[in-house]
Design a protein around this motif. Structure first.
Motif, PDB file in Angstrom:
ATOM      1  N   LEU A 126      56.147  23.256  90.178  1.00 48.38           N
ATOM      2  CA  LEU A 126      55.630  24.558  89.467  1.00 48.38           C
ATOM      3  C   LEU A 126      56.485  25.708  90.046  1.00 48.38           C
ATOM      4  CD1 LEU A 126      51.735  24.303  89.298  1.00 48.38           C
ATOM      5  CD2 LEU A 126      53.360  23.555  87.349  1.00 48.38           C
ATOM      6  N   GLY A 127      56.449  25.734  91.359  1.00 46.96           N
ATOM      7  CA  GLY A 127      57.075  26.989  91.953  1.00 46.96           C
ATOM      8  C   GLY A 127      56.152  27.871  91.986  1.00 46.96           C
ATOM      9  N   ILE A 128      54.875  28.039  91.962  1.00 46.17           N
ATOM     10  CA  ILE A 128      53.939  28.880  92.181  1.00 46.17           C
ATOM     11  C   ILE A 128      53.875  29.587  93.646  1.00 46.17           C
ATOM     12  CG2 ILE A 128      51.720  27.497  92.211  1.00 46.17           C
ATOM     13  CD1 ILE A 128      52.183  30.987  90.727  1.00 46.17           C
ATOM     14  N   LEU A 129      53.814  28.493  94.547  1.00 44.12           N
ATOM     15  CA  LEU A 129      53.942  28.955  95.810  1.00 44.12           C
ATOM     16  C   LEU A 129      54.940  29.972  96.266  1.00 44.12           C
ATOM     17  CD1 LEU A 129      51.850  27.802  97.920  1.00 44.12           C
ATOM     18  CD2 LEU A 129      53.607  26.580  98.796  1.00 44.12           C
ATOM     19  N   GLU A 130      56.258  29.626  95.775  1.00 46.03           N
ATOM     20  CA  GLU A 130      57.476  30.542  95.821  1.00 46.03           C
ATOM     21  C   GLU A 130      57.176  31.965  95.135  1.00 46.03           C
ATOM     22  OE1 GLU A 130      62.170  30.730  95.222  1.00 46.03           O
ATOM     23  OE2 GLU A 130      61.070  29.108  94.306  1.00 46.03           O
ATOM     24  N   ALA A 131      56.568  32.073  94.044  1.00 48.68           N
ATOM     25  CA  ALA A 131      56.242  33.078  93.199  1.00 48.68           C
ATOM     26  C   ALA A 131      55.366  33.931  94.132  1.00 48.68           C
ATOM     27  CB  ALA A 131      55.725  32.673  91.767  1.00 48.68           C
ATOM     28  N   ILE A 132      54.294  33.416  94.380  1.00 56.62           N
ATOM     29  CA  ILE A 132      53.238  34.252  95.094  1.00 56.62           C
ATOM     30  C   ILE A 132      53.691  34.785  96.549  1.00 56.62           C
ATOM     31  CG2 ILE A 132      51.382  33.987  96.815  1.00 56.62           C
ATOM     32  CD1 ILE A 132      50.275  31.690  94.861  1.00 56.62           C
ATOM     33  N   CYS A 142      61.156  38.259  91.173  1.00 59.32           N
ATOM     34  CA  CYS A 142      59.578  38.087  91.417  1.00 59.32           C
ATOM     35  C   CYS A 142      59.079  37.735  90.115  1.00 59.32           C
ATOM     36  CB  CYS A 142      58.947  39.264  92.070  1.00 59.32           C
ATOM     37  SG  CYS A 142      57.277  39.429  92.028  1.00 59.32           S
ATOM     38  N   LEU A 143      59.253  38.541  89.149  1.00 55.90           N
ATOM     39  CA  LEU A 143      58.669  38.410  87.823  1.00 55.90           C
ATOM     40  C   LEU A 143      59.051  37.081  87.045  1.00 55.90           C
ATOM     41  CD1 LEU A 143      58.348  41.904  86.647  1.00 55.90           C
ATOM     42  CD2 LEU A 143      56.740  40.737  87.655  1.00 55.90           C
ATOM     43  N   GLY A 144      60.158  36.606  87.388  1.00 52.23           N
ATOM     44  CA  GLY A 144      60.862  35.163  86.641  1.00 52.23           C
ATOM     45  C   GLY A 144      60.138  34.195  87.265  1.00 52.23           C
ATOM     46  N   LEU A 145      60.026  34.253  88.671  1.00 49.66           N
ATOM     47  CA  LEU A 145      59.311  33.017  89.180  1.00 49.66           C
ATOM     48  C   LEU A 145      57.934  33.016  88.864  1.00 49.66           C
ATOM     49  CD1 LEU A 145      60.487  33.699  93.060  1.00 49.66           C
ATOM     50  CD2 LEU A 145      61.199  31.829  91.251  1.00 49.66           C
ATOM     51  N   ILE A 146      57.290  34.252  88.590  1.00 47.60           N
ATOM     52  CA  ILE A 146      55.757  33.910  88.049  1.00 47.60           C
ATOM     53  C   ILE A 146      55.886  33.476  86.783  1.00 47.60           C
ATOM     54  CG2 ILE A 146      53.795  35.388  87.430  1.00 47.60           C
ATOM     55  CD1 ILE A 146      54.812  37.298  89.601  1.00 47.60           C
ATOM     56  N   LYS A 147      56.738  33.907  85.989  1.00 48.90           N
ATOM     57  CA  LYS A 147      56.776  33.445  84.569  1.00 48.90           C
ATOM     58  C   LYS A 147      57.055  31.981  84.312  1.00 48.90           C
ATOM     59  CE  LYS A 147      58.046  36.290  81.245  1.00 48.90           C
ATOM     60  NZ  LYS A 147      57.020  36.158  80.278  1.00 48.90           N
ATOM     61  N   ARG A 148      58.087  31.578  85.195  1.00 45.14           N
ATOM     62  CA  ARG A 148      58.446  30.079  85.149  1.00 45.14           C
ATOM     63  C   ARG A 148      57.214  29.237  85.759  1.00 45.14           C
ATOM     64  NH1 ARG A 148      63.023  27.991  89.184  1.00 45.14           N
ATOM     65  NH2 ARG A 148      61.231  28.113  90.680  1.00 45.14           N
ATOM     66  N   ASN A 170      49.171  36.391  84.289  1.00 46.23           N
ATOM     67  CA  ASN A 170      48.479  37.039  85.226  1.00 46.23           C
ATOM     68  C   ASN A 170      47.416  36.364  85.770  1.00 46.23           C
ATOM     69  OD1 ASN A 170      50.263  39.390  84.203  1.00 46.23           O
ATOM     70  ND2 ASN A 170      48.960  38.809  82.408  1.00 46.23           N
ATOM     71  N   GLU A 171      46.532  35.692  84.672  1.00 50.74           N
ATOM     72  CA  GLU A 171      45.251  35.106  85.414  1.00 50.74           C
ATOM     73  C   GLU A 171      45.823  33.853  86.345  1.00 50.74           C
ATOM     74  OE1 GLU A 171      42.167  35.731  85.607  1.00 50.74           O
ATOM     75  OE2 GLU A 171      42.736  37.646  84.644  1.00 50.74           O
ATOM     76  N   PHE A 172      46.554  33.184  86.019  1.00 53.25           N
ATOM     77  CA  PHE A 172      47.379  32.070  86.743  1.00 53.25           C
ATOM     78  C   PHE A 172      47.809  32.551  88.224  1.00 53.25           C
ATOM     79  CE2 PHE A 172      50.501  28.938  87.948  1.00 53.25           C
ATOM     80  CZ  PHE A 172      49.561  27.787  87.853  1.00 53.25           C
ATOM     81  N   LEU A 173      48.386  33.753  88.150  1.00 54.11           N
ATOM     82  CA  LEU A 173      48.954  34.212  89.352  1.00 54.11           C
ATOM     83  C   LEU A 173      47.550  34.443  90.374  1.00 54.11           C
ATOM     84  CD1 LEU A 173      51.117  35.197  91.407  1.00 54.11           C
ATOM     85  CD2 LEU A 173      50.721  37.395  90.169  1.00 54.11           C
TER      86      LEU A 173
END
Length: 311
Positions: A291-297, A206-212, A246-249
């Motif tokens: 980006l992979g932000i959808l997967e991170a969320i 989870c945290l790795g996906l957010i950071k990436r 954090n803000e981006f997420l």
């Protein structure tokens, strides 16, 4: 702007509504408040798995309400402001719980404290933040943040710290930014994931996906502006969302939970304030820049984007 998880301040200024005083509405609302009001004291409605709130005392000047599954505490000033526009606030609370129902049920809800703009209770903590170099902004325009706040007892004999709480100072923060609780609660869920090991998926993943996802977005920030320039509503807010992961997420989760305009019965627009504004825009951004932000969320919150993609 953030001060790690000590304070996350939501930038406002995009949504503008005519929210002038309506005395007759407030009078009707106060009758409803008298029926709904719960006595201050021990409560067990808040589900917080980390256990820091359940069974604790609310101050005598706070009132806890269950609004469509979302537990919200108001001081007297916040309650008066709420009662002036009860139907609009209730729709926003209902929307918020609908968006975050799954993570609330699985990860828990952090406390939400709402202060009126003219209430005295928040002013000591506001001054403390200022001394720390944290400028919260103008309460009349509305302030929203997840973090900590310091309070004095009524007779100033004791100091109490509130931690891991969503604070609203001035309800314009809600009316001017209807997705504000989606944003701040995402900060809270991220915080729980980092500090309490509470998550809907593997913590490291989870945290790795957010950071990436954030690192890829930050590296392409200027290219994103050029590619989507005509679709960015508020460039300052857009760049603020790139301040850190954090803000981006939190910002992208607002877009993820956008609603079509016919969702609201009160002409409230449930879009994120800059870019992307909607889930469709988020998907376009995610795909174009890989980006992979959808997967991170979805990994952090335990969600599935296959339904309602046309928001």
């Amino acid at each position: 702007m953030p001060n790690r998880y000590g304070c996350y301040i939501t930038c406002l200024g995009v949504f503008r509504d005519d929210v002038g005083s309506r005395k007759s509405e407030e009078a009707r609302g106060m009758v409803g408040w008298a029926k709904e009001k719960k006595k201050a004291g021990v409560f067990d409605g808040w589900k917080v798995q980390c256990g820091h709130e359940s069974g604790r005392q609310l101050p005598e000047w706070m009132t806890l309400l269950n609004k469509s599954g979302l537990y919200v505490a108001f001081d007297d000033g916040g309650m008066r402001e709420y009662c002036g526009h009860r139907e609009r606030f209730d729709e926003i609370f209902r929307y918020t719980f609908e968006c975050h129902k799954h993570p609330i049920q699985t990860m828990g809800q952090v406390p939400i404290w709402i202060h009126g703009a003219d209430s005295p209770h928040w002013k000591h903590g506001y001054s403390c933040k200022k001394k720390e170099g944290v400028e919260l902004g103008d309460a009349k325009r509305g302030i929203a943040f997840f973090g900590n706040m310091t309070y004095k007892s009524r007779d100033s004999s004791a100091i109490h710290d509130r931690n891991a709480t969503i604070f609203i100072i001035g309800t314009q923060a809600i009316l001017n930014h209807p997705t504000v609780f989606v944003h701040e609660m995402t900060h809270a869920f991220h915080y729980l994931c980092i500090t309490k090991n509470i998550t809907n998926g593997p913590k490291v993943s989870c945290l790795g996906l957010i950071k990436r996802a954030f690192q890829r977005a930050k590296a392409n920030e200027d290219h994103i502006v050029q590619r989507f320039k005509s679709e960015i509503w508020n460039l300052r807010q857009f760049h603020a969302s790139f301040a850190n992961e954090n803000e981006f997420l939190a910002y992208c989760t607002e877009a993820y939970h956008s609603k079509p305009r016919n969702y609201s019965n009160h002409s409230i627009v449930y879009h994120a304030p800059a870019f992307p504004r909607t889930r469709a825009g988020l998907i376009a951004l995610d795909r174009e820049f890989n980006l992979g932000i959808l997967e991170a969320i979805e990994t952090m919150l335990g969600l599935n984007s296959k339904s309602d993609l046309n928001h």
